[in-house]
Design a protein around this motif. Structure first.
Motif, PDB file in Angstrom:
ATOM      1  N   GLU A   1       0.961  -1.086  -0.056  1.00 55.50           N
ATOM      2  CA  GLU A   1      -0.199  -0.134   0.025  1.00 55.50           C
ATOM      3  C   GLU A   1       0.719   1.033  -0.394  1.00 55.50           C
ATOM      4  N   ALA A   2       0.662   2.028  -0.301  1.00 56.97           N
ATOM      5  CA  ALA A   2       1.554   3.217  -1.127  1.00 56.97           C
ATOM      6  C   ALA A   2       1.510   4.397   0.433  1.00 56.97           C
ATOM      7  N   LEU A   8       7.405   3.800   5.206  1.00 60.26           N
ATOM      8  CA  LEU A   8       8.234   2.935   5.469  1.00 60.26           C
ATOM      9  C   LEU A   8       9.711   3.668   5.198  1.00 60.26           C
ATOM     10  N   LEU A   9       9.509   4.475   4.277  1.00 55.01           N
ATOM     11  CA  LEU A   9      10.674   6.129   3.762  1.00 55.01           C
ATOM     12  C   LEU A   9      10.651   7.202   4.628  1.00 55.01           C
ATOM     13  N   ASP A  26      -0.282  -1.751  12.933  1.00 54.88           N
ATOM     14  CA  ASP A  26      -0.386  -3.024  12.113  1.00 54.88           C
ATOM     15  C   ASP A  26       0.093  -3.489  11.272  1.00 54.88           C
ATOM     16  N   ARG A  27      -0.052  -2.241   9.875  1.00 55.16           N
ATOM     17  CA  ARG A  27       0.513  -2.569   8.309  1.00 55.16           C
ATOM     18  C   ARG A  27       1.929  -1.951   8.382  1.00 55.16           C
ATOM     19  N   LEU A  28       2.469  -1.433   8.995  1.00 53.41           N
ATOM     20  CA  LEU A  28       3.808  -1.010   9.017  1.00 53.41           C
ATOM     21  C   LEU A  28       4.293  -2.338   9.818  1.00 53.41           C
ATOM     22  N   LEU A  29       4.048  -2.786  10.870  1.00 50.64           N
ATOM     23  CA  LEU A  29       5.337  -3.841  11.284  1.00 50.64           C
ATOM     24  C   LEU A  29       4.556  -5.110  10.362  1.00 50.64           C
TER      25      LEU A  29
END
Length: 176
Positions: A1-2, A8-9, A26-29
């Motif tokens: 996902e964008a 993340l960047l 949660d998604r970043l994990l």
């Protein structure tokens, strides 16, 4: 996902988790685990533990178990046990009962034995033989010789058994 990739960047350049990043922890994990970014993983786990609620505890329990995020997993177990009446009234517990019965076993063990002892007890149970449709997280955390493998690598929190080799461990002789 964008949006996750953007966070993340941002983390890679700043070494910080922003408030926007905390909202998608949660998604970043999952991304931190995939790319082996230990500091981001720790920040996401901390954020998720701090955000535990009766509405999200079942999802975070499944996520923590799938990624072997021990702090999330154990905190979610403890939270669910401490708030059992409210958690039992959520859709999450129904989802766990239908899709992740192995986590129900862990919740029971945690309620009866405490989180750490219950988790250790689950490691010795070949849940995939008892609950064939379950992806047995306890079994996935051990390799074929029964030693701790470190888990991880499975990102389908609610799905089937893909990514989990069958265990060669046998139940104790006195098991029913």
């Amino acid at each position: 996902e964008a949006p996750v990739f953007k966070e993340l960047l941002r983390f890679l350049y700043t070494d910080e988790l922003t408030s926007e990043g905390a909202l998608m922890a949660d998604r970043l994990l999952v991304a931190a685990d995939k790319y082996q970014l230990e500091r981001l993983r720790w920040l996401c786990e901390t954020s998720l533990v701090n955000a535990l609620s009766t509405e999200n505890v079942c999802d975070l329990l499944a996520l923590g178990a799938s990624l072997n995020a021990v702090s999330v997993w154990e905190s979610a177990l403890a939270f669910a046990v401490d708030h059992a009446e409210a958690v039992l009234a959520t859709d999450g517990i129904v989802r766990i009962a239908g899709e992740r019965p192995d986590l129900l076993v862990q919740l029971f063990a945690a309620a009866k034995l405490g989180v750490k002892h219950g988790r250790d007890a689950c490691k010795s149970i070949p849940l995939h033989t008892i609950i064939p449709s379950a992806r047995a997280v306890c079994v996935s955390l051990t390799n074929d010789s029964g030693e701790d493998s470190g888990g991880g690598g499975v990102y389908d929190v609610w799905g089937g058994g893909e990514g989990h080799p069958p265990s060669k461990k046998r139940p104790p002789a006195n098991a029913p």
